[in-house]
Motif scaffolding. Structure first.
Motif, PDB file in Angstrom:
ATOM      1  N   PRO A 275      67.008  97.687 147.737  1.00  0.00           N
ATOM      2  CA  PRO A 275      66.939  97.041 146.418  1.00  0.00           C
ATOM      3  C   PRO A 275      67.661  97.838 145.334  1.00  0.00           C
ATOM      4  O   PRO A 275      68.201  97.261 144.381  1.00  0.00           O
ATOM      5  CB  PRO A 275      65.433  96.965 146.142  1.00  0.00           C
ATOM      6  N   ASN A 276      67.683  99.158 145.455  1.00  0.00           N
ATOM      7  CA  ASN A 276      68.408 100.013 144.518  1.00  0.00           C
ATOM      8  C   ASN A 276      69.900  99.681 144.531  1.00  0.00           C
ATOM      9  O   ASN A 276      70.547  99.622 143.480  1.00  0.00           O
ATOM     10  CB  ASN A 276      68.157 101.477 144.916  1.00  0.00           C
ATOM     11  N   ILE A 277      70.444  99.413 145.736  1.00  0.00           N
ATOM     12  CA  ILE A 277      71.850  99.017 145.855  1.00  0.00           C
ATOM     13  C   ILE A 277      72.066  97.635 145.241  1.00  0.00           C
ATOM     14  O   ILE A 277      72.988  97.422 144.443  1.00  0.00           O
ATOM     15  CB  ILE A 277      72.301  99.002 147.330  1.00  0.00           C
ATOM     16  N   VAL A 278      71.208  96.686 145.608  1.00  0.00           N
ATOM     17  CA  VAL A 278      71.368  95.300 145.150  1.00  0.00           C
ATOM     18  C   VAL A 278      71.243  95.207 143.631  1.00  0.00           C
ATOM     19  O   VAL A 278      71.996  94.483 142.967  1.00  0.00           O
ATOM     20  CB  VAL A 278      70.339  94.386 145.843  1.00  0.00           C
ATOM     21  N   ARG A 279      70.306  95.979 143.058  1.00  0.00           N
ATOM     22  CA  ARG A 279      70.046  95.940 141.611  1.00  0.00           C
ATOM     23  C   ARG A 279      70.970  96.858 140.827  1.00  0.00           C
ATOM     24  O   ARG A 279      70.941  96.888 139.596  1.00  0.00           O
ATOM     25  CB  ARG A 279      68.603  96.358 141.327  1.00  0.00           C
ATOM     26  N   ASN A 280      71.777  97.669 141.521  1.00  0.00           N
ATOM     27  CA  ASN A 280      72.624  98.659 140.866  1.00  0.00           C
ATOM     28  C   ASN A 280      71.821  99.707 140.117  1.00  0.00           C
ATOM     29  O   ASN A 280      72.217 100.194 139.056  1.00  0.00           O
ATOM     30  CB  ASN A 280      73.620  97.992 139.903  1.00  0.00           C
ATOM     31  N   GLY A 281      70.654 100.071 140.664  1.00  0.00           N
ATOM     32  CA  GLY A 281      69.865 101.120 140.041  1.00  0.00           C
ATOM     33  C   GLY A 281      68.437 101.114 140.515  1.00  0.00           C
ATOM     34  O   GLY A 281      67.953 100.149 141.123  1.00  0.00           O
ATOM     35  N   SER A 282      67.733 102.198 140.239  1.00  0.00           N
ATOM     36  CA  SER A 282      66.338 102.364 140.621  1.00  0.00           C
ATOM     37  C   SER A 282      65.409 101.680 139.619  1.00  0.00           C
ATOM     38  O   SER A 282      65.625 101.773 138.402  1.00  0.00           O
ATOM     39  CB  SER A 282      66.003 103.865 140.688  1.00  0.00           C
ATOM     40  N   HIS A 283      64.362 101.034 140.122  1.00  0.00           N
ATOM     41  CA  HIS A 283      63.401 100.406 139.211  1.00  0.00           C
ATOM     42  C   HIS A 283      62.554 101.444 138.496  1.00  0.00           C
ATOM     43  O   HIS A 283      61.891 101.139 137.500  1.00  0.00           O
ATOM     44  CB  HIS A 283      62.495  99.431 139.972  1.00  0.00           C
ATOM     45  N   SER A 284      62.558 102.708 138.986  1.00  0.00           N
ATOM     46  CA  SER A 284      61.778 103.780 138.362  1.00  0.00           C
ATOM     47  C   SER A 284      62.624 104.675 137.463  1.00  0.00           C
ATOM     48  O   SER A 284      62.134 105.683 136.954  1.00  0.00           O
ATOM     49  CB  SER A 284      61.115 104.643 139.445  1.00  0.00           C
TER      50      SER A 284
END
Length: 380
Positions: A275-284
């Protein structure tokens, strides 16, 4: 699961270890018996990709199917089947289901529930109910006082392949920023400020009291039982040095470039969330997985909390990072996690390997899983 004796998959875009070729795969008795370029008589894949079945080392989704709402606990075998349908339709043919050890007063499940789920996995596999091949990943919350008690319930369980040492106490690792911790947990738990402060103080005290001894004890137990050991949310070079000393071989979700670099240089397999790749970043708010990929520090991707993100991420990486071609991107979710978890019979399209395969078509940047095979038998 009984495998078909012989099948031919032709006119496919084969993603091999180091190259893409247009060709044909012969499957015999559930294993890859031949790989050739060009077409042959058989099932025509119409130029779709044929890739190895994805291998997932850390998915938290099973608990969501077992306890989908506060106060609701589902039939464990039905929960396993629902979870299995979701991961298999995402192209995952081998999955390590993450089960949490360490009581959390904010949830409705405990160690007994985790054991019930493990038993349900075993029974469902024995009944041939499942599409994917299921194993167990124990998520050990080392700050919890009863973490080791939970671990004892899994003594001798052959499906346990991986254990991770994690500590979600505020002010460190994943939540070094107390503001980020409050944003995530206070919003999730709906606590007023005074209750949340007391919650944080208790979590910090538990970590200080329990984490050092639990880390050491679990590391020793994992070594004795032949369980692969992972660290979780390492943030500093000191965290990595501790991981190396404890015999850890997988670094799950390092939160900083510093920790990822140190893990890579120490020979640990660096695992990050798809998800970090798909979102282009960490949710945290932590380090970007794409940044680690560009630096050469990314070894494995995990779907974490969105099963289909694993398939999305590899095609996204191939598109966004010039240095990463599709075979290397695919290896992050196939051969590399296979090696990290000790699977030597799967993870690539190669002679003698299990015919765990996925037929994929890319449409407007989003992959479509068109068919999934486990040991040559179509399951999706």
């Amino acid at each position: 699961m009984s495998a078909s004796r012989e099948q031919v998959f032709s006119n496919a875009r084969l993603v091999l270890a180091d190259e893409e070729v247009s060709g044909t795969v012969l499957v015999r008795d559930g294993l890859i018996a031949d790989i050739s370029e060009g077409s042959a008589a058989g099932e025509d894949f119409g130029g779709d990709y044929l890739i190895p079945g994805l291998i997932e080392l850390h998915t938290d989704h099973l608990e969501n199917h077992y306890a989908p709402r506060p106060g609701v606990v589902w039939n464990p075998i039905a929960a396993v089947q629902a979870h299995d349908a979701q991961v298999a339709s995402s192209g995952i043919t081998t999955v390590l289901d993450a089960l949490r050890l360490g009581t959390d007063e904010q949830t409705d499940v405990d160690h007994a529930d985790m054991r019930h789920l493990a038993d349900a996995i075993e029974q469902a596999m024995a009944d041939d109910r499942l599409r994917a091949d299921h194993f167990i990943h124990l998520r050990c919350e080392v700050s919890s006082p009863d973490c080791l008690e939970g671990l004892e319930l899994f003594k001798g369980d052959p499906r346990v392949r991986l254990a991770s040492l994690m500590d979600h106490a505020p002010g460190q690792r994943q939540f070094a920023s107390l503001a980020e911790y409050a944003k995530y947990y206070q919003g999730k738990l709906k606590m007023p400020d005074d209750v949340f402060r007391a919650f944080c103080e208790r979590r910090i005290a538990e970590s200080q009291a329990n984490a050092p001894r639990n880390r050491a004890a679990i590391a020793e137990i994992a070594k004795e039982r032949g369980i692969v050991l992972a660290s979780h949310d390492d943030a500093t070079e000191g965290h990595v040095a501790e991981a190396v000393e404890q015999g850890i071989s997988v670094a799950e979700f390092p939160t900083t470039l510093e920790a990822a670099r140190a893990s890579h240089e120490a020979g640990l397999a660096v695992l990050m969330g798809a998800p970090n790749i798909v979102r282009n970043g960490s949710h945290s708010g932590n380090v970007s997985a794409r940044e680690l990929a560009e630096a050469g520090y990314l070894d494995i991707l995990s779907s974490d909390y969105v099963p289909f993100s694993l398939m999305q991420a590899v095609f996204s990486l191939n598109d966004k990072v010039e240095a990463i071609k599709l075979p290397e991107a695919i290896s992050l979710v196939t051969s590399r996690p296979a090696a990290a978890a000790g699977f030597d019979d799967r993870g690539e399209i190669a002679l003698g390997k299990r015919a765990d395969l996925v037929r994929v078509r890319l449409h407007e940047g989003v992959p479509i899983v068109r068919a999934v095979y486990r040991q040559g038998q179509r399951v999706i």
